[in-house]
Design an enzyme around this catalytic site. Structure first.
Site, PDB file in Angstrom:
ATOM      1  CG  ASP A   6      -1.799   1.282   1.127  1.00  0.00           C
ATOM      2  OD1 ASP A   6      -2.366   1.567   0.245  1.00  0.00           O
ATOM      3  OD2 ASP A   6      -2.231   1.916   2.197  1.00  0.00           O
ATOM      4  CB  SER A   7       0.345   4.722  -1.102  1.00  0.00           C
ATOM      5  OG  SER A   7      -1.044   4.790  -0.383  1.00  0.00           O
ATOM      6  CB  CYS A  69      -2.262   1.083  -2.923  1.00  0.00           C
ATOM      7  SG  CYS A  69      -2.603   2.885  -3.355  1.00  0.00           S
ATOM      8  CD  GLU A 154      -1.275   9.088   6.093  1.00  0.00           C
ATOM      9  OE1 GLU A 154      -0.200   9.469   6.335  1.00  0.00           O
ATOM     10  OE2 GLU A 154      -1.646   7.860   5.749  1.00  0.00           O
ATOM     11  CB  CYS A 186      -9.579   5.123  -0.582  1.00  0.00           C
ATOM     12  SG  CYS A 186      -8.036   5.813   0.404  1.00  0.00           S
ATOM     13  CG  HIS A 188      -5.848   6.068   4.385  1.00  0.00           C
ATOM     14  ND1 HIS A 188      -4.980   5.384   3.415  1.00  0.00           N
ATOM     15  CD2 HIS A 188      -5.104   7.083   4.993  1.00  0.00           C
ATOM     16  CE1 HIS A 188      -3.751   5.894   3.911  1.00  0.00           C
ATOM     17  NE2 HIS A 188      -3.762   6.659   4.789  1.00  0.00           N
TER      18      HIS A 188
END
Ligand code: DGL
Length: 267
Positions: A6-7, A69, A154, A186, A188
């Site tokens: 994942d990023s 991701c 984040e 996504c 997140h």
């Protein structure tokens, strides 16, 4: 080993689902925290970063890599499968999260009107829409980019009251009830699952890619016995990141549901 990329650390929520259904394998997780976000970057850059990460995981011996991701799955997976793998590692496999998620959404949607919330990069790639329409040309797709959500998560601000205001605005296109199924497109956003659900109407389905991808991975390994036979079964997990800060460690625990030790690596 099974590599999971994942990023950042959002993909740990996908790995968590894999561990529930396929705990026996060895896993190597890589989060490109030094270069997150991918969701606002160009195709060229997402492709370059993803290819470097996949290359790293394959050099460590992963026989199979899953791109957790969504942005990388939308913008880089095809090139990796069609150009990079045949030239460099013809017997290894790289899979993404989009197709399992789309299959699950189509199976659950009765009205065949499906919403997607995702990063700008995933939305502008139109990948979700293309994959949904490949399986069902009649399906209606409503996409909404949510560029503020990754920075909010984040920064650890997912419980801030402003997040609900922002979510309400992003979810407005789905609140008339036309769309009966919404994809959290996504990594997140899995953290915001309950907040999103609270803003949807009764009966609207919410699809999380982690669960959908884990279920499809079980089937995939059943169908690909040769590849499955090359996966080691020691039950180990290693967590790698291209950067480590106390904030990343905090995020890792949040997505993984437990504290984990990560090692820093250079790609
Ligand atoms: N991992 C990305 C995704 O699932 C979200 C974070 C980013 O923008 O890199 O699309």
């Amino acid at each position: 080993m099974i590599g999971v990329f994942d990023s950042g650390f959002g993909g740990l929520a996908v790995l968590r689902e894999f561990l529930l259904v396929l705990p026996e394998y060895d896993y190597l997780y890589l989060g490109d925290n030094a270069r997150i976000p991918y969701g606002t970057r160009s195709d060229r850059v997402v492709q370059r970063f993803t290819e470097q990460a996949v290359d790293y995981l394959l050099r460590q011996g992963c026989q199979l890599v899953v791109l957790a991701c969504h942005t990388a799955s939308a913008r880089a997976l095809r090139r990796i499968q069609q150009i990079y793998l045949p030239a460099r590692y013809p017997t290894r496999r790289v899979l993404g999260v989009l197709i399992p998620t789309v299959e699950e959404a189509l199976a659950r949607s009765r009205a065949k009107r499906i919403g997607v919330i995702a990063t700008e990069g995933t939305v502008t790639s139109l990948s979700f829409e293309l994959e949904l329409k490949k399986l069902d040309p009649e399906v209606e797709v409503v996409q909404q980019a949510c560029p503020l959500l990754v920075p909010i998560i984040e920064s650890g601000e997912q419980d801030w009251e402003g997040t609900t205001m922002i979510l309400r605005r992003y979810l407005a296109p789905f609140q008339d009830g036309r769309v009966d199924t919404l994809i959290l497109g996504c990594t997140h956003y899995s953290i915001l699952k309950d907040q999103v659900r609270a803003l949807l109407r009764d009966g609207q389905e919410l699809i999380c890619s982690g669960q959908a991808t884990a279920a499809k991975l079980v089937e995939y390994l059943r169908r690909h016995r040769g590849l499955e036979g090359r996966l080691t079964r020691g039950g180990t997990r290693r967590y790698l990141s291209t950067d480590l800060t106390p904030r990343f460690q905090q995020l890792a625990s949040l997505f993984m549901g437990q504290a984990i030790d990560s090692e820093v690596v250079e790609l």
